[in-house]
Design a protein around this motif. Structure first.
Motif, PDB file in Angstrom:
ATOM      1  N   ARG A  21      -5.224   2.958  -0.761  1.00 27.00           N
ATOM      2  CA  ARG A  21      -4.498   3.560  -1.877  1.00 27.00           C
ATOM      3  C   ARG A  21      -3.102   2.964  -2.062  1.00 27.00           C
ATOM      4  N   ARG A  22      -2.677   2.100  -1.161  1.00 27.55           N
ATOM      5  CA  ARG A  22      -1.287   1.637  -1.196  1.00 27.55           C
ATOM      6  C   ARG A  22      -0.975   0.811  -2.447  1.00 27.55           C
ATOM      7  N   LEU A  23      -1.998   0.177  -3.012  1.00 23.50           N
ATOM      8  CA  LEU A  23      -1.786  -0.637  -4.216  1.00 23.50           C
ATOM      9  C   LEU A  23      -2.218   0.093  -5.481  1.00 23.50           C
ATOM     10  N   ASP A  24      -2.635   1.347  -5.323  1.00 25.57           N
ATOM     11  CA  ASP A  24      -3.194   2.100  -6.452  1.00 25.57           C
ATOM     12  C   ASP A  24      -2.111   2.991  -7.057  1.00 25.57           C
ATOM     13  N   ASP A  25      -1.190   2.346  -7.814  1.00 30.06           N
ATOM     14  CA  ASP A  25      -0.030   3.073  -8.344  1.00 30.06           C
ATOM     15  C   ASP A  25      -0.446   4.223  -9.260  1.00 30.06           C
ATOM     16  N   LEU A  28      -1.529   7.200  -7.150  1.00 25.64           N
ATOM     17  CA  LEU A  28      -0.384   7.823  -6.475  1.00 25.64           C
ATOM     18  C   LEU A  28       0.445   8.637  -7.470  1.00 25.64           C
ATOM     19  N   ALA A  29       0.705   8.050  -8.644  1.00 27.62           N
ATOM     20  CA  ALA A  29       1.509   8.747  -9.653  1.00 27.62           C
ATOM     21  C   ALA A  29       0.810  10.015 -10.122  1.00 27.62           C
ATOM     22  N   GLN A  72      11.393   9.531  -6.245  1.00 25.01           N
ATOM     23  CA  GLN A  72      11.785   8.601  -7.298  1.00 25.01           C
ATOM     24  C   GLN A  72      13.133   7.968  -7.007  1.00 25.01           C
ATOM     25  N   SER A  79      13.723   2.379  -1.720  1.00 31.22           N
ATOM     26  CA  SER A  79      12.264   2.401  -1.665  1.00 31.22           C
ATOM     27  C   SER A  79      11.800   3.763  -2.124  1.00 31.22           C
ATOM     28  N   ARG A 156       7.191  -2.737  -1.458  1.00 32.15           N
ATOM     29  CA  ARG A 156       5.915  -2.904  -2.155  1.00 32.15           C
ATOM     30  C   ARG A 156       4.833  -2.190  -1.338  1.00 32.15           C
ATOM     31  N   GLU A 157       3.644  -2.088  -1.928  1.00 31.73           N
ATOM     32  CA  GLU A 157       2.480  -1.527  -1.231  1.00 31.73           C
ATOM     33  C   GLU A 157       2.789  -0.147  -0.642  1.00 31.73           C
ATOM     34  N   ALA A 158       3.395   0.693  -1.499  1.00 29.65           N
ATOM     35  CA  ALA A 158       3.724   2.072  -1.120  1.00 29.65           C
ATOM     36  C   ALA A 158       4.536   2.127   0.168  1.00 29.65           C
TER      37      ALA A 158
END
Ligand SMILES: [Zn+2]
Length: 322
Positions: A21-25, A28-29, A72, A79, A156-158
């Motif tokens: 899920r780390r690249l699944d913005d 996550l949002a 945010q 980060s 990057r990558e959460a």
């Protein structure tokens, strides 16, 4: 891992790291927008904890609007939240709040504490999650610049990578661990009694005796590191080296690799620099030794959250079972 019920500190994590899920913005949002998340804030290597009435310390998490703002805002490292994983249908994030006033950043949910001072008191799963949060925030905070070209980096990558913002470089940096070997040296004396070697290190509090340990060097196997460290610290050659267990040790960035090692000689010679004293202990000697916190005692054992203590207890259990 447990040995007669002895769980090694920080190994009880139950959260799913959900690295896919780390690249699944978008995912996550959406989860954050729906409120299915909580934040474990970290203030200068300290974690937020609270004490419920009549109970031991527990991890404190932030949720709702305050937590969304932290995610945010990004704190010191710029980060956004670092995704630790998923547990109970909720995302768990770490956020570094080191530049905030700690009272403000506690949001009334608890106080910031060094979790090492709460060793054995926090529930095992919470201790593992908070240790992870502390470790990843430390890595983020100390890798704000590229080690190759010196330019700023961005998360990057959460939160599990940092990208060098110099386009001519563009390296991606990932967290690094410092592997350390930690070993209990064993022997059977001429009297037939099994004994283990514990040493007093100059950096230890008075009367604390523990296993030997040291960092693995470049180009070295773990077994070679064990033999080298034992030789350097107490002048003993060791034969068989057996792997026992490992422990995450994000204080700040180690992994402890635990071994037992059979001594080939009987008389330790402490180096007098790192190790000021080394002694053989039988199971009966260990039974008479005191806990870390008992400051008046003559011999004190390693802290209960350490793999050193696990190695000692596992050794003792082997001989108690005979
Ligand atoms: Zn660079």
């Amino acid at each position: 891992m447990t040995e007669r019920g002895w769980q090694i500190g920080y190994t009880g994590g139950t959260f799913d790291r959900a690295s896919e899920r780390r690249l699944d913005d978008a995912f996550l949002a959406a989860e954050v927008a729906a409120g299915r998340f909580r934040v474990a804030p970290v203030w200068r290597d300290r974690n937020l904890v609270f004490s419920p009435p009549g109970g031991g310390p527990r991890a404190a998490f932030l949720s709702g609007e305050a937590a969304r703002g932290l995610l945010q805002g990004g704190g010191e490292t710029g980060s956004p939240g670092i995704l630790l994983g998923v547990e109970g249908g909720e995302l768990a994030f770490a956020v570094d709040v080191s530049t905030f006033d700690p009272e403000v950043a506690a949001f009334g949910a608890g106080d910031y504490a060094d979790i090492r001072s709460l060793a054995g008191l926090l529930p095992a799963a919470e201790a593992a999650l908070l240790a992870t949060a502390r470790g990843v925030c430390h890595w983020q905070r100390t890798h704000r610049f590229c080690g190759a070209c010196g330019s700023p980096t961005a998360s990057r990558e959460a939160g599990h990578a940092r990208l060098c913002l110099n386009e001519a470089c563009g390296r991606i940096h990932y967290p690094r661990l410092d592997p350390a070997v930690i070993m209990l040296v064993e022997s059977v004396g001429e009297d037939g009694v099994p004994r283990c070697l514990l040493a007093h290190n100059a950096r230890f509090p008075n009367a604390v005796y523990s296993t030997l340990a040291g960092f693995v060097e470049i180009g070295e196997t773990l077994e070679q590191a064990v033999r080298r460290e034992v030789w350097e610290e107490v002048g003993l050659a060791v034969g068989e080296v057996v792997y026992r267990a490992s422990q995450p040790w994000p204080f700040p960035s180690s992994i402890m690799l635990g071994f037992s090692a059979m001594a080939e000689a009987a008389v330790p010679t402490p180096d007098r620099v790192e190790v000021t004293d080394a002694r053989w202990f039988s199971a009966a000697d260990l039974a008479a030794a005191a806990e870390w916190g008992e400051e008046e005692a003559e011999i004190r054992l390693p802290r209960r959250d350490s793999i050193a203590r696990f190695l000692v207890e596992a050794w003792r259990a082997r001989f108690a079972a005979d």
